[in-house]
Design a protein around this motif. Structure first.
Motif, PDB file in Angstrom:
ATOM      1  N   GLY A  73       0.839  -1.318  -0.295  1.00 61.50           N
ATOM      2  CA  GLY A  73      -0.078  -0.044   0.011  1.00 61.50           C
ATOM      3  C   GLY A  73       0.728   1.351   0.017  1.00 61.50           C
ATOM      4  O   GLY A  73       0.786   2.254  -0.601  1.00 61.50           O
ATOM      5  N   MET A  74       1.850   1.072   0.815  1.00 61.43           N
ATOM      6  CA  MET A  74       2.669   2.331   0.722  1.00 61.43           C
ATOM      7  C   MET A  74       3.401   2.564  -0.619  1.00 61.43           C
ATOM      8  O   MET A  74       3.445   3.809  -0.985  1.00 61.43           O
ATOM      9  N   PHE A  75       3.902   1.688  -1.010  1.00 64.94           N
ATOM     10  CA  PHE A  75       4.504   1.596  -2.394  1.00 64.94           C
ATOM     11  C   PHE A  75       3.414   2.278  -3.698  1.00 64.94           C
ATOM     12  O   PHE A  75       3.835   3.152  -4.312  1.00 64.94           O
ATOM     13  N   ALA A 118      -4.130   0.516   5.133  1.00 59.85           N
ATOM     14  CA  ALA A 118      -3.289   1.150   6.110  1.00 59.85           C
ATOM     15  C   ALA A 118      -2.040   1.566   5.750  1.00 59.85           C
ATOM     16  O   ALA A 118      -1.501   2.529   6.096  1.00 59.85           O
ATOM     17  N   GLY A 119      -1.177   0.762   4.715  1.00 60.32           N
ATOM     18  CA  GLY A 119      -0.125   1.231   4.309  1.00 60.32           C
ATOM     19  C   GLY A 119      -0.348   2.317   3.355  1.00 60.32           C
ATOM     20  O   GLY A 119       0.645   3.302   3.243  1.00 60.32           O
ATOM     21  N   PHE A 120      -1.188   2.576   2.691  1.00 63.09           N
ATOM     22  CA  PHE A 120      -1.270   3.303   1.544  1.00 63.09           C
ATOM     23  C   PHE A 120      -1.496   4.860   2.420  1.00 63.09           C
ATOM     24  O   PHE A 120      -1.072   5.781   1.921  1.00 63.09           O
ATOM     25  N   LEU A 121      -2.548   4.812   3.491  1.00 61.99           N
ATOM     26  CA  LEU A 121      -2.805   5.809   4.223  1.00 61.99           C
ATOM     27  C   LEU A 121      -1.505   6.473   4.904  1.00 61.99           C
ATOM     28  O   LEU A 121      -1.148   7.555   5.303  1.00 61.99           O
ATOM     29  N   MET A 122      -0.698   5.368   5.367  1.00 64.04           N
ATOM     30  CA  MET A 122       0.625   5.709   6.209  1.00 64.04           C
ATOM     31  C   MET A 122       1.526   6.314   5.130  1.00 64.04           C
ATOM     32  O   MET A 122       2.399   7.285   5.423  1.00 64.04           O
TER      33      MET A 122
END
Length: 230
Positions: free
Chosen positions: A70-72, A150-154
């Motif tokens: 998600g972060m990527f 969760a990773g996207f929003l972080m």
């Protein structure tokens, strides 16, 4: 105009703030303290992880994998939105047309880059977009959305931290100074380049890395603020 051409714009104002709406309620909604979105989306991200593990039964390795995926993906969305929505016209004239949509959502930031209350998207709009992404990702990946979002929003939270720090704090004397230099070029040298804020990765991939004719001249030294004094 060639994308490699430096675009001359009016000198940014490092003091003061623009008025975007005559309606005081709307005007107030365009401003936010950076702590508010950082707090909101950190809590939401943690809550999604908790729900994914406790209620949906995901293992810790699964959540970690989804989280970093998600972060990527966020870094890609950040780049696309900045390049094609915020800079919707290739010649960037929208940034000096104060009544245009792109000026209100981003051009004002180029004119007042150190306005602390406009270095983050208003939380109401950000929450609406977060809900939209939740619905889209839920339709695409089902329950995996809890770790992924969760990773996207972080990723968004980290982006906000970086963006705020780049404009408000001096250039650090460590590896992070690359992000200060990269964003400074976008604001003060080549606004048609360097669209990545949290990472220059997609600028490398899509060919929008700045053209450094003189690297020493372009780089702001550690301990200085990024600005257009050079």
């Amino acid at each position: 105009m060639s994308e490699s051409t430096k675009i001359r714009r009016p000198r940014p104002k490092h003091k003061g703030s623009a008025t975007l709406f005559k309606n005081p309620a709307l005007e107030k909604l365009t401003r936010t303290h950076i702590a508010m979105p950082l707090s909101i989306f950190t809590v939401i991200s943690v809550s999604l992880i908790y729900y994914g593990i406790i209620e949906k039964g995901f293992t810790t390795p699964q959540i970690i994998l989804l989280f970093f995926a998600g972060m990527f993906v966020f870094t890609f969305i950040e780049y696309i939105v900045h390049r094609y929505l915020y800079h919707i016209k290739g010649d960037h004239d929208h940034e000096v047309t104060t009544e245009s949509f792109s000026y209100k959502v981003h051009g004002v930031h180029h004119d007042y880059p150190k306005d602390k209350q406009r270095l983050a998207m208003p939380p109401i709009i950000a929450l609406v977009l977060a809900t939209f992404f939740f619905l889209v990702y839920r339709a695409m990946m089902g329950d995996y959305v809890f770790g992924f979002l969760a990773g996207f929003l972080m990723g968004y939270t980290i982006y906000l931290c970086i963006h705020y720090s780049v404009h408000i704090f001096t250039v650090p004397n460590n590896f992070l100074k690359t992000l200060w230099h990269h964003h400074a070029v976008h604001h003060y040298r080549q606004p048609d380049k360097a669209f990545g804020v949290s990472s220059p990765l997609w600028d490398y991939i899509f060919g929008t890395m700045p053209n450094f004719i003189n690297q020493e001249k372009e780089n702001t030294k550690s301990g200085e603020f990024i600005d257009d004094r050079k």
